[in-house]
Design a protein around this motif. Structure first.
Motif, short mmCIF file in Angstrom:
data_model
loop_
_atom_site.label_atom_id
_atom_site.label_comp_id
_atom_site.label_asym_id
_atom_site.label_seq_id
_atom_site.Cartn_x
_atom_site.Cartn_y
_atom_site.Cartn_z
N LEU A 133 0.71 -1.30 0.02
CA LEU A 133 0.05 0.08 -0.08
C LEU A 133 0.85 1.17 -0.15
O LEU A 133 0.66 1.99 -0.69
CB LEU A 133 -1.01 0.03 1.29
N GLY A 134 1.84 1.21 0.87
CA GLY A 134 2.65 2.48 0.87
C GLY A 134 3.32 2.84 -0.45
O GLY A 134 3.52 3.89 -0.98
N GLN A 135 3.72 2.01 -1.09
CA GLN A 135 4.33 2.00 -2.49
C GLN A 135 3.38 2.57 -3.68
O GLN A 135 3.63 3.39 -4.40
CB GLN A 135 5.22 0.63 -2.99
N LEU A 137 0.68 4.22 -2.94
CA LEU A 137 0.18 5.47 -2.71
C LEU A 137 1.38 6.36 -3.32
O LEU A 137 1.05 7.55 -3.67
CB LEU A 137 0.15 5.76 -1.08
N LYS A 154 -7.19 -5.37 -2.13
CA LYS A 154 -6.21 -5.81 -1.41
C LYS A 154 -6.61 -7.29 -0.79
O LYS A 154 -7.99 -7.45 -0.60
CB LYS A 154 -5.88 -4.96 -0.25
N GLU A 161 -0.12 -3.86 5.95
CA GLU A 161 -0.14 -2.76 5.01
C GLU A 161 -0.61 -1.37 5.63
O GLU A 161 0.27 -0.46 5.51
CB GLU A 161 -0.50 -3.00 3.88
N LEU A 162 -1.81 -1.55 6.12
CA LEU A 162 -2.05 -0.36 6.66
C LEU A 162 -1.51 0.39 7.84
O LEU A 162 -1.26 1.43 7.92
CB LEU A 162 -3.68 -0.45 7.04
N THR A 165 1.74 1.79 6.57
CA THR A 165 1.41 3.03 5.66
C THR A 165 1.09 4.22 6.63
O THR A 165 1.34 5.43 6.49
CB THR A 165 0.13 2.91 4.91
N GLU A 168 3.71 6.99 7.61
CA GLU A 168 4.31 7.64 6.10
C GLU A 168 3.32 8.21 5.50
O GLU A 168 3.52 9.38 4.91
CB GLU A 168 4.92 6.73 5.25
N TRP A 169 1.85 7.93 5.72
CA TRP A 169 0.97 8.71 4.88
C TRP A 169 -0.46 9.23 5.72
O TRP A 169 -0.55 8.56 6.53
CB TRP A 169 0.23 7.93 3.74
N VAL A 192 -5.32 11.99 0.10
CA VAL A 192 -3.91 11.25 0.05
C VAL A 192 -2.84 12.43 0.32
O VAL A 192 -2.97 13.19 -0.72
CB VAL A 192 -3.91 10.40 -0.98
N ARG A 194 1.45 12.75 1.78
CA ARG A 194 2.81 12.01 2.43
C ARG A 194 2.78 12.76 3.54
O ARG A 194 2.69 14.09 3.69
CB ARG A 194 3.79 12.10 1.67
#
Length: 197
Positions: A133-135, A137, A154, A161-162, A165, A168-169, A192, A194
């Motif tokens: 997920l991070g990638q 986004l 997903k 993943e959440l 994430t 960072e997000w 969304v 960062r």
């Protein structure tokens, strides 16, 4: 596909798409070979469940890592507007062009790596089975229009993943169970950006 509520004409177009995929699968690996016996549920219905989540005011959809066209080309066949398919594998792009032709579907195909595509200003960004997920986004953010949203399919591991994430997000998240995968979830992400607040 009955649960998706599509018209007979749309179902026929998707059937042509499925036939073409099976034919091309013998030459290039478009989907996991073990998923072919359950092609409609695993790929078509799985993709189609996103259609109802596309806002009525959306004017453009960008599908990242389109592969064999899931979910982007399915959504285009169903009537999603101005769909852009981003896929770096030229053989898969050849398939996407032929599938779009066979189904009579207008799409724009970008045969490039996601990070090389000029910002698409999409109201909706989709992806399926592509990256953590991070990638995702990081790839999606440059292509989102103001007020746009991400729709990601997903599977297992979504909770991890959440959690990763969130470090960072900043995101506004809605999620629902997948209609086709007991372990899967559909993520709707808005606002969304960062960096943590």
């Amino acid at each position: 596909m009955t649960k998706s509520g599509v018209s007979r004409e749309t179902l026929d177009r998707l059937s042509h798409y499925a036939d073409l995929l099976v034919k091309w699968q013998a030459r290039i690996n478009l989907v996991g070979p073990d998923t072919l016996p359950d092609l409609w549920r695993r790929h078509f219905l799985d993709s189609a469940q996103l259609f109802r989540l596309i806002p009525p005011e959306a004017r453009r959809l960008a599908d990242l890592g389109s592969g064999a066209g899931f979910p982007g080309l399915v959504l285009a066949v169903m009537g999603a507007p101005d769909v852009h398919l981003v896929e770096s594998d030229s053989r898969k792009c050849a398939f996407l062009r032929e599938a779009a032709r066979v189904t009579g579907t207008g799409v724009t195909i970008h045969n490039q790596r996601i990070e090389k595509v000029a910002p698409l200003a999409a109201d909706v960004v989709t992806a399926r089975a592509l990256a953590p997920l991070g990638q995702l986004l990081g790839w999606a953010e440059p292509h989102l229009a103001g007020g746009g949203r991400c729709l990601f399919l997903k599977g297992r591991g979504v909770e991890d993943e959440l959690t990763a994430t969130a470090k960072e997000w900043n995101i506004a998240l809605d999620r629902s169970p997948s209609e086709t995968d007991p372990a899967g979830q559909v993520l709707q992400l808005r606002e969304v950006c960062r960096g943590r607040s």
